[in-house]
Design an enzyme around this catalytic site. Structure first.
Site, short mmCIF file in Angstrom:
data_model
loop_
_atom_site.label_atom_id
_atom_site.label_comp_id
_atom_site.label_asym_id
_atom_site.label_seq_id
_atom_site.Cartn_x
_atom_site.Cartn_y
_atom_site.Cartn_z
N LYS A 40 -53.97 -47.37 -31.84
CA LYS A 40 -54.15 -46.02 -31.29
C LYS A 40 -55.30 -45.32 -32.02
O LYS A 40 -55.81 -45.81 -33.04
CB LYS A 40 -52.86 -45.21 -31.44
CG LYS A 40 -52.46 -44.97 -32.90
CD LYS A 40 -51.18 -44.17 -33.01
CE LYS A 40 -50.83 -43.94 -34.48
NZ LYS A 40 -49.63 -43.10 -34.64
N ARG A 138 -39.42 -35.49 -34.28
CA ARG A 138 -40.56 -35.64 -33.39
C ARG A 138 -40.02 -36.19 -32.09
O ARG A 138 -38.98 -35.75 -31.63
CB ARG A 138 -41.58 -36.57 -34.08
CG ARG A 138 -43.03 -36.22 -33.87
CD ARG A 138 -43.95 -37.00 -34.79
NE ARG A 138 -43.80 -38.45 -34.70
CZ ARG A 138 -44.64 -39.33 -35.24
NH1 ARG A 138 -45.69 -38.90 -35.90
NH2 ARG A 138 -44.44 -40.63 -35.12
N TYR A 269 -76.43 -23.39 -47.66
CA TYR A 269 -75.92 -22.08 -47.24
C TYR A 269 -75.13 -21.40 -48.36
O TYR A 269 -74.29 -22.01 -49.02
CB TYR A 269 -74.99 -22.24 -46.03
CG TYR A 269 -75.68 -22.61 -44.75
CD1 TYR A 269 -76.52 -21.71 -44.11
CD2 TYR A 269 -75.46 -23.85 -44.15
CE1 TYR A 269 -77.15 -22.03 -42.92
CE2 TYR A 269 -76.08 -24.19 -42.96
CZ TYR A 269 -76.93 -23.27 -42.34
OH TYR A 269 -77.54 -23.61 -41.16
N MET A 317 -74.03 -28.65 -40.71
CA MET A 317 -73.62 -29.36 -39.50
C MET A 317 -74.21 -30.76 -39.43
O MET A 317 -73.54 -31.72 -39.06
CB MET A 317 -74.02 -28.57 -38.25
CG MET A 317 -73.55 -29.23 -36.96
SD MET A 317 -74.03 -28.35 -35.47
CE MET A 317 -73.00 -26.89 -35.58
#
Length: 377
Positions: A40, A138, A269, A317
């Site tokens: 998965k 769950r 930054y 980023m």
């Protein structure tokens, strides 16, 4: 020109390591007990189809995914064997279990009835695996509902109770008392239907395969261990006996710029880091867009010329900076490794996760699913 150039950021997946890990875990499993490979989350960031093929090369013939769309993709890619769908399905998706020969894990009467209806229309029978909640809170029916659900399945045409499944909540801890408690809850539930149930039981995840092999029952389900990591985040525990599991993922890039700045210069930054000496910086095209967490700012390390160097300032980023003052001869285009080996040094997903306050699973998924992948044999 119509060809699109590749990114400098590359995830390299060692498929031979994946095969090795499956065989290593398989060696811990007694004869007659199956080992399912969880693929998965796009193979925990390693590539779902490629991971399944690597595990199949090691002898795997049972796979597990979360959603139905993943199972369909595996089948459409030529993956054979049994494929379990673990987290349910929508009403308009039910037919895929029949058209693509997929195995449903069920935990509601509506889904059971729907599969019964579709099976009757097709004049066939489908095997169901009923999920029990043994402590995760769950998915899964409560243990005291197992008889009710077993009887419900038995009364409906076209469906057969082929398995009872659950999941441990702290098997990553070798000293866990909760694992034994959960196994008792699960075993007691299975015992209630033993006169009518002849299918398989499976509850053991990677932690249980490594730490609690007595809970394997008829099948174990390995996830993170197949990708080379111990679920407890301790590299020393990623082994079966003397055989180590091998991390399969490497994340590397190429240095975009090398520059020198004087003492007292703010970096990135907010100037959260200020140099205390004349400093040479390697600027690299890796940032949080690439799945490299911003919370690693001023904490992470990267390998350059086989040496661990600190990441300075806030991670942007698309860019981050590292201090290469102590390394001679670093040039634009040199390899920088954020995850994996370079020379005799290594940075693992556990190392990154510890600094980021998370787990290796999340790091692998974020990096693997945010960058181009190259699979090598």
């Amino acid at each position: 020109m119509t060809e699109i150039p590749n990114s400098s950021n590359i995830i390299t997946i060692d498929c031979a390591a994946l095969t090795h890990n499956y065989r290593t875990l398989r060696s811990r499993i007694p004869d007659g007990v199956e080992l399912l490979a969880m693929v998965k989350g796009d193979g925990y960031g390693h590539g779902m189809v490629e991971a399944a093929r690597a595990f199949a090369a090691g002898g795997c013939h049972i796979f597990g995914v979360a959603e139905l769309c993943e199972g369909v993709k595996l089948r459409n890619s030529g993956i054979t064997g049994e494929i379990f769908i673990m987290v349910g399905f929508l009403e308009n998706q039910a037919d895929y279990f029949f058209t693509h020969s997929l195995t449903p894990v069920v935990f509601t009467k509506n889904s059971i009835a729907l599969l019964s209806e579709r099976a009757v229309k097709r004049n066939c029978t489908i095997d169901l695996h009923l999920k029990i909640d043994s402590g995760m809170s769950r998915l899964g029916v409560m243990p005291d509902q197992i008889e009710e659900y077993a009887e419900y399945i038995d009364e409906l045409p076209g469906v057969t109770l082929a398995g009872v499944v659950s999941h441990f909540y702290e098997a990553d801890n070798p000293k866990s008392s909760g694992t034994n408690s959960a196994f008792t809850v699960y075993s007691d539930a299975c015992h209630r239907i033993e006169n009518t149930f002849s299918g398989i039981r499976h509850i053991a995840n990677s932690g249980a395969v490594l730490n609690f092999p007595e809970t394997l029952c008829e099948m174990g389900r390995a996830g993170i261990a197949l990708y080379g990591y111990s679920p407890d985040g301790n590299r020393d525990n990623a082994r079966v006996g003397e055989e180590r599991l091998r991390p399969a993922m490497k994340f590397s890039t190429r240095i975009a710029m090398v520059k020198e700045v004087p003492a007292g210069t703010g970096v990135s930054y907010g100037h959260t880091y200020t140099t205390t000496r004349a400093t040479r910086l390697a600027v690299m095209p890796v940032g949080y867009e690439d799945g490299y967490p911003r919370c690693l700012s001023n904490q992470a390390e990267v390998l350059i010329q086989g040496t661990k160097v600190p990441v300075l300032g806030r991670i942007c980023m698309n860019l981050c900076m590292a201090d290469i003052t102590e390394i001679d001869g670093v040039q634009i285009g040199d390899e920088a490794v954020f995850l994996g080996e370079q020379g005799s040094e290594v940075i693992t997903a556990d190392d990154i996760a510890q600094k980021a306050g998370t787990i290796s699973y999340e790091i692998l998924c974020m990096l693997g699913n945010n960058n181009q992948r190259v699979h090598i044999e």
